[in-house]
Write a protein that holds these residues in place. Structure first.
Motif, short mmCIF file in Angstrom:
data_model
loop_
_atom_site.label_atom_id
_atom_site.label_comp_id
_atom_site.label_asym_id
_atom_site.label_seq_id
_atom_site.Cartn_x
_atom_site.Cartn_y
_atom_site.Cartn_z
N ARG A 26 -2.52 -3.72 -1.71
CA ARG A 26 -2.65 -2.48 -0.94
C ARG A 26 -3.17 -1.40 -1.85
O ARG A 26 -2.95 -1.43 -3.07
CB ARG A 26 -1.30 -2.03 -0.35
N LEU A 27 -3.84 -0.38 -1.28
CA LEU A 27 -4.40 0.70 -2.09
C LEU A 27 -4.10 2.05 -1.47
O LEU A 27 -4.49 2.32 -0.34
CB LEU A 27 -5.91 0.52 -2.25
N LEU A 80 -10.43 1.93 -5.86
CA LEU A 80 -11.43 1.58 -4.85
C LEU A 80 -12.44 0.59 -5.41
O LEU A 80 -12.87 -0.35 -4.72
CB LEU A 80 -12.13 2.85 -4.37
N THR A 92 -5.78 0.03 3.10
CA THR A 92 -6.08 1.22 2.29
C THR A 92 -5.72 2.49 3.04
O THR A 92 -5.98 2.60 4.24
CB THR A 92 -7.58 1.26 1.93
N ALA A 97 -10.76 -2.76 -5.41
CA ALA A 97 -10.63 -3.26 -4.03
C ALA A 97 -11.97 -3.76 -3.50
O ALA A 97 -12.03 -4.72 -2.72
CB ALA A 97 -10.07 -2.17 -3.13
N ILE A 100 -14.66 -3.01 1.57
CA ILE A 100 -13.24 -2.98 1.22
C ILE A 100 -12.43 -3.51 2.40
O ILE A 100 -12.47 -2.94 3.50
CB ILE A 100 -12.78 -1.56 0.85
N ALA A 126 -5.13 5.63 -2.22
CA ALA A 126 -6.14 6.32 -3.01
C ALA A 126 -6.06 7.82 -2.75
O ALA A 126 -6.50 8.31 -1.71
CB ALA A 126 -7.53 5.79 -2.66
N ALA A 144 -8.93 1.76 7.49
CA ALA A 144 -8.28 2.68 6.56
C ALA A 144 -7.53 3.78 7.29
O ALA A 144 -7.96 4.26 8.35
CB ALA A 144 -9.30 3.30 5.61
#
Length: 289
Positions: free
Chosen positions: A151-152, A139, A223, A142, A219, A154, A249
């Motif tokens: 891409r994340l 994070l 995500t 990002a 961000i 988390a 998100a």
């Protein structure tokens, strides 16, 4: 008749035992091993040596482990992902085989270590899958280095120390801390320093991160905020707060797992990661320079 009654008795016993077995979110399965790497080593980054390993071919995916852990915890995920992606694992400063210096632990510093490793490996942009501290580092990257993240995913992050639950009475988490200590002795270049290592990491946990809704709103990379429905360390309201304040998100709560979902139900975790990665997104600049 005697054999039939014995068979019924066995079935009843098995059913009773199964019913009494602890649910998987109260288990801590063994730490897996990593498969054979195509490349591994110690990279010079920010005055320390960061251990890394690479597997497979394709678009890069970086796996970031949790606090006190090491890259071996990702063994199941590496095996699932390396068939489709170039998978990179690394060990945060002071963790596993990576060294540390006298700088105090901080998420900004550990995020800069990640950027330094990516530079050393000539990887301009990568997807990130992070667990706990690794998710917080993801994070952070990002938020402050969005050009490096495609891409994340988390898993089990918190945005503020108030989002962490009291784990003192959790048998699973206490078992993890003890196990991590034994692994530290085997892997670390400073094998006798586990207690001071835990003390220093705990100081970071008690004060970081401290992100507001406006911080999270910065961000912009695709995500997913993910957690287990029985996470013993992260408060659900903080998970929902992060998902609500990161633009676009996704929020995913995995059923019947805890902070150690990727060990407890590897198939579910791997399927979710693969589904997330397959959704595409901005891949411009991904891969080697």
């Amino acid at each position: 008749m005697r054999f039939r009654n014995l068979f019924i008795a066995v079935l009843v016993t098995v059913s009773f035992t199964a019913a009494q077995a602890a649910p998987q979110w109260l288990s801590l399965p063994p730490t897996p091993t990593l498969p054979k790497a195509t490349r591994s080593g110690l990279a010079p980054v920010n005055g320390i040596k960061v251990w890394y390993a690479m597997f497979g071919r394709g678009e890069p995916v970086l796996l970031l482990h949790g606090g006190l852990a090491n890259a071996n915890y990702w063994g199941h995920q590496v095996r699932a992902l390396q068939r489709h992606y170039q998978v990179i694992v690394m060990e945060s400063r002071g963790h596993g085989r990576s060294s540390r210096n006298q700088e105090p632990y901080g998420y900004d510093l550990m995020a800069s270590d990640v950027i330094g490793l990516l530079d050393d490996l000539r990887i301009r942009k990568t997807a990130i899958v992070g667990w706990s501290d690794g998710a917080i580092i993801g994070l952070d990257i990002a938020m402050k280095h969005p050009e490096r993240v495609s891409r994340l995913f988390a898993f089990a992050a918190n945005s503020d120390p108030s989002g962490v639950a009291d784990i003192a009475s959790s048998n699973v988490f206490n078992a993890y801390i003890a196990r991590a200590g034994e692994e530290y002795k085997r892997l670390s270049p400073t094998p006798t320093a586990y207690k001071s290592f835990v003390d220093d990491i705990t100081k970071m946990w008690e004060s970081q991160p401290k992100w507001t809704a406006s911080d999270l709103a910065a961000i912009k990379v695709p995500t997913w905020i993910v957690d287990g429905d029985h996470d013993e360390a992260i408060k659900r309201e903080n998970t929902e707060f992060m998902a609500a304040n990161i633009p676009g998100a996704g929020l995913l709560i995995q059923p019947e797992v805890s902070h150690f979902s990727f060990l407890q139900d590897r198939e579910q975790f791997n399927d979710d990661v693969l589904h997330f990665l397959a959704r595409g997104g901005d891949k411009s600049g991904a891969g080697a320079k």
